[in-house]
Every structure is written in structure tokens, then in C-alpha cells.
Design a protein around this motif. Structure first.
Motif: not given
Length: 128
Positions: A111-119
Motif C-alpha cells: 500500500d504505497i501511492e505511486p509517484d509518476d512526476s518527473t520532479e
């Protein structure tokens, strides 16, 4: 494999490569089937005990990487001691036990929210 993510230890077993199959057989005999092996490693244990896998001193080490529930570590260590007592005296075997902050067996099921940002992130700086 069911493991408490927050109550696990990493157990690393260093052993002469010649004993790799014996340790594998032993681990399976006690019902332990979850590990990774690195073979044919070269190393120096201390002055006079070197396995550099050359013509002067042939041989190498194997390293077993295990993940163990914290409360089962002592039992595993007792069993490994019994195993070691059955090996010749000149066999090098060492065990390292390390705490783990977390153990994620399957990234898709955690249960980990994915991070699709390119930051961009400065991974080596703690001030952010």
C-alpha cells in the motif's frame, strides 16, 4: 511467503564456496527456502586467511542472503551453529544479522501511492 514488513532481519551467511551445496541442503532440511546466493567471491578474512582464488591459494566464498522474521532469528542461529559444528575446522563460516527498516516482497501488493512526476530529487541531501 508471509513476512511482517516491520519485524524482519537480514541474515548474511559467509561460507567457503565448497560448502555452498551443503548449506543449501541444510537450509532446505529445516524448511528454509527463501534466500539468494552469491558464489565465487574472493576475499580476505584476516591476516593469513585469504581466499583469493589464485594458484597460491585456490578457493572462494559464497554469501547467502536471507530475510527472517525477527522472532525466528535466534532459532535460525542455533540451527546454523549445529550445522557449523558438523563442518571441518578449516571451513570459514560467519553470520551477520542486520535490522531492516522495511521489507517489501512485492511492490505491486504493498500500500504505497505511486509517484509518476518527473520532479528531480537530490537523493544525497537531507535538507529537503
Amino acid at each position: 511467503m508471509v513476512v511482517d514488513r516491520k519485524n524482519t532481519k537480514r541474515v548474511v551467511i559467509y561460507i567457503n564456496d565448497s560448502q555452498k551445496n551443503n548449506l543449501q541442503t541444510f537450509l532446505h532440511s529445516i524448511g528454509f527456502h527463501y534466500y539468494t546466493i552469491q558464489s565465487k567471491l574472493e576475499g580476505s578474512w584476516e591476516h593469513g586467511i585469504r581466499h583469493l582464488n589464485n594458484h597460491v591459494w585456490p578457493g572462494s566464498e559464497a554469501v547467502f542472503h536471507l530475510i527472517v522474521s525477527g522472532f525466528k532469528v535466534e532459532l535460525l542461529l542455533k540451527k546454523l551453529k549445529s550445522f557449523r559444528m558438523g563442518l571441518p575446522d578449516n571451513v570459514v563460516m560467519a553470520v551477520l544479522v542486520c535490522p531492516l527498516d522495511d521489507f517489501i516482497y512485492n511492490m505491486m501488493s504493498v500500500d504505497i501511492e505511486p509517484d509518476d512526476s518527473t520532479e528531480k530529487v537530490h537523493w544525497l541531501k537531507d535538507d529537503e
